[in-house]
Design a protein around this motif. Structure first.
Motif, mmCIF file in Angstrom:
data_model
loop_
_atom_site.group_PDB
_atom_site.id
_atom_site.type_symbol
_atom_site.label_atom_id
_atom_site.label_comp_id
_atom_site.label_asym_id
_atom_site.label_seq_id
_atom_site.Cartn_x
_atom_site.Cartn_y
_atom_site.Cartn_z
ATOM 1 N N PRO A 71 -13.869 7.605 42.984
ATOM 2 C CA PRO A 71 -13.056 7.906 44.176
ATOM 3 C C PRO A 71 -11.858 8.817 43.865
ATOM 4 O O PRO A 71 -10.700 8.423 43.962
ATOM 5 N N PHE A 72 -12.160 10.056 43.491
ATOM 6 C CA PHE A 72 -11.093 11.006 43.177
ATOM 7 C C PHE A 72 -10.185 11.178 44.391
ATOM 8 O O PHE A 72 -10.658 11.330 45.521
ATOM 9 N N ASN A 73 -8.872 11.163 44.153
ATOM 10 C CA ASN A 73 -7.938 11.341 45.261
ATOM 11 C C ASN A 73 -6.793 12.291 44.930
ATOM 12 O O ASN A 73 -5.914 12.523 45.767
ATOM 13 N N GLY A 74 -6.775 12.822 43.702
ATOM 14 C CA GLY A 74 -5.729 13.756 43.329
ATOM 15 C C GLY A 74 -4.368 13.130 43.123
ATOM 16 O O GLY A 74 -3.388 13.838 42.854
ATOM 17 N N VAL A 75 -4.292 11.798 43.224
ATOM 18 C CA VAL A 75 -3.019 11.089 43.076
ATOM 19 C C VAL A 75 -3.020 10.195 41.843
ATOM 20 O O VAL A 75 -2.245 10.376 40.913
ATOM 21 N N ASN A 76 -3.946 9.207 41.853
ATOM 22 C CA ASN A 76 -4.035 8.328 40.685
ATOM 23 C C ASN A 76 -5.462 8.139 40.183
ATOM 24 O O ASN A 76 -5.715 7.314 39.303
ATOM 25 N N VAL A 77 -6.399 8.899 40.749
ATOM 26 C CA VAL A 77 -7.752 9.001 40.199
ATOM 27 C C VAL A 77 -8.027 10.487 40.024
ATOM 28 O O VAL A 77 -8.267 11.206 40.995
ATOM 29 N N LEU A 78 -7.966 10.934 38.768
ATOM 30 C CA LEU A 78 -7.927 12.364 38.493
ATOM 31 C C LEU A 78 -9.027 12.795 37.541
ATOM 32 O O LEU A 78 -9.556 11.995 36.768
ATOM 33 N N ASP A 79 -9.354 14.102 37.578
ATOM 34 C CA ASP A 79 -10.204 14.676 36.543
ATOM 35 C C ASP A 79 -9.306 15.406 35.543
ATOM 36 O O ASP A 79 -8.079 15.444 35.687
ATOM 37 N N SER A 80 -9.922 16.020 34.532
ATOM 38 C CA SER A 80 -9.138 16.615 33.450
ATOM 39 C C SER A 80 -8.435 17.902 33.849
ATOM 40 O O SER A 80 -7.521 18.355 33.148
ATOM 41 N N ASP A 81 -8.834 18.514 34.970
ATOM 42 C CA ASP A 81 -8.099 19.673 35.475
ATOM 43 C C ASP A 81 -6.854 19.237 36.245
ATOM 44 O O ASP A 81 -5.815 19.901 36.199
ATOM 45 N N GLU A 82 -6.954 18.108 36.936
ATOM 46 C CA GLU A 82 -5.846 17.640 37.766
ATOM 47 C C GLU A 82 -4.738 16.971 36.958
ATOM 48 O O GLU A 82 -3.585 16.949 37.374
#
Length: 472
Positions: free
Chosen positions: A155-166
């Motif tokens: 559940p990527f959300n750009g806040v606290n579930v991130l990928d290695s680019d974010e």
């Protein structure tokens, strides 16, 4: 006639090196970059940001001085995400300026927009405003790089579930971090955040990690991880990832364990950024990870005038090797046959502590049934190590007992990625154990470990009584 002699898709390490090499050969070159600035993933979300982040963390946290002043030592007591971002953006701006100057100096043209093949020699570029134009070239290099693998169950959300680019654009530092994927990227970020005293849990479905590294080195590194309070969860697949009512990521493992953290980094692989290139129009296929197969010696794809280089072709996916691949592709495209690359190149992992390796591991030597001996040096055995307050770090060297030649060098510890180049030179020049025993190294330096490890191996090797140094 085509507009350009070479079009390069992407301005990362392989793309920019190929473009500059072709320009230096007097060819007309166009680089197409989908980002707003040159540099590609390497400059903006990968190599440079992560290494800058690492250096900033080690400096502000006082990590390098804790051997003397204790674990509570800090250069800056309250480290914020903004402290890390400030130095990173400053470094990135400098890198971009250097690249832009190199392109300008060598008359390399650039266009901003998304590229896709309209034919074997035609590249259609769509700008941010939606304007489309087609460019043609006799030769094309695909250097589009990779992007993080983002499966649907995360559940990527750009806040606290991130990928290695974010992760390189953090707004707030977490107090706890779960990292899924104990590959190079996952290990690097896990240890960087651990140096900030963030509670880190590293999750890997396989029972082992970094399998291409010598096992003895991994054992040493694992000890360092546990000493820094990194929790390892190896050998168990991820069943599910959900957000709790409080919005915290919760990872359920197949073995029944549950990992909760304030932030989750998913770093389980990358895929080639090729899906939008319309490769079918050029007659090129990709594998299930979006990577392109090439002829290793020339970097040609299945279509001879189209080349590919860098991470998009897979292993070793290093900035250093990607640069060389770009140069080789450009040289071959315009009739130059570059010399065969050296047999061995170094691999660097910018974890805390660093890992670097070149040549064969002990497992590979055994598999080839080569008679061998190892020598080991601990950094704390060197005067420089004492001066730096190092309590950990080791160098392992492997030699053939028949030819005395160096077979491999493996280092974990401070400065490993710099030290490895001495071993790389001796290895590619087919040097023997005698180089390390007979030569003088600056004192006090960590490079003295080469002599210590060389003497350690020499002492273990069967030899006539008259051979070698009397004091060894």
């Amino acid at each position: 006639m085509h507009e350009y002699e070479m079009i390069v898709i992407g301005s990362g390490p392989s793309g920019r090196r190929a473009a500059i090499q072709a320009a230096k050969l007097g060819k007309s070159v166009l680089v197409i970059e989908k980002g707003r600035r040159v540099g590609g993933v390497s400059v903006h979300t990968g190599t440079i940001p992560s290494k800058t982040l690492r250096e900033t963390v080690l400096n502000l946290s006082g990590w390098r001085e804790r051997g003397f002043y204790g674990r509570s030592y800090r250069v800056k007591q309250e480290i914020e995400a903004s402290d890390l971002m400030m130095r990173m953006h400053k470094t990135l701006d400098h890198e971009v300026e250097v690249l832009e100057h190199q392109f300008h100096r060598n008359a390399v043209r650039t266009r901003w927009g998304k590229a896709r093949f309209a034919g074997p020699h035609e590249i259609e570029v769509t700008s941010e405003s939606g304007e489309t134009r087609v460019y043609t070239a006799a030769t094309i290099l695909i250097a589009c790089g990779t992007r993080p693998f983002r499966p649907d169950y995360v559940p990527f959300n750009g806040v606290n579930v991130l990928d290695s680019d974010e992760i390189v654009d953090l707004k707030k530092l977490p107090r706890s971090l779960a990292v899924i994927g104990a590959g190079v990227i996952g290990v690097e970020y896990a240890t960087i955040f651990s140096a900030l005293d963030v509670a880190v849990t590293l999750i890997e479905p396989r029972p082992t990690f970094l399998d291409f590294i010598d096992k003895e080195l991994i054992e040493e590194f694992t000890h360092d991880l546990r000493d820094c309070n990194v929790a390892l969860r190896l050998g168990s697949a991820v069943n599910s990832i959900k957000l709790s009512e409080a919005g915290r990521p919760v990872v359920a493992l197949a073995n029944g364990r549950v990992v909760q953290a304030e932030m989750l980094l998913f770093a389980a692989g990358r895929v080639g950024a090729t899906d939008a290139l319309n490769l079918e129009a050029a007659g090129i296929a990709t594998d299930h990870r979006g990577r392109i197969a090439v002829t290793p010696a020339t970097l040609q794809t299945s279509v001879p005038h189209i080349y590919a280089a860098g991470d998009v072709i897979g292993f070793p996916s290093l900035a250093s090797t990607s640069m060389e691949q770009g140069r080789v592709a450009a040289c071959h495209a315009f009739g130059l046959e570059p010399a065969a690359p050296p047999e061995f190149f170094p691999y660097g992992i910018y974890s805390v502590p660093e890992i670097s390796t070149v040549g064969m591991t002990e497992e590979e030597v055994r598999k080839r049934e080569i008679a061998y001996e190892c020598g080991v040096a601990r950094f704390r055995e060197t005067s420089r190590g004492h001066i730096m307050g190092l309590n950990s770090g080791m160098m392992k060297m492997i030699f053939s007992t028949r030819t005395r030649r160096l077979l491999g060098v493996h280092i974990v510890g401070e400065g490993a990625t710099e030290l490895i180049h001495i071993g790389q030179a001796v290895l590619n020049l087919k040097g023997t154990i005698d180089y390390f025993i007979e030569n003088t190294f600056n004192y006090p330096t960590l490079a003295e470990a080469y002599k210590i490890a060389g003497l350690d191996a020499w002492n273990r090797m069967a030899r006539p009584r008259s051979a070698g140094p009397l004091s060894a």
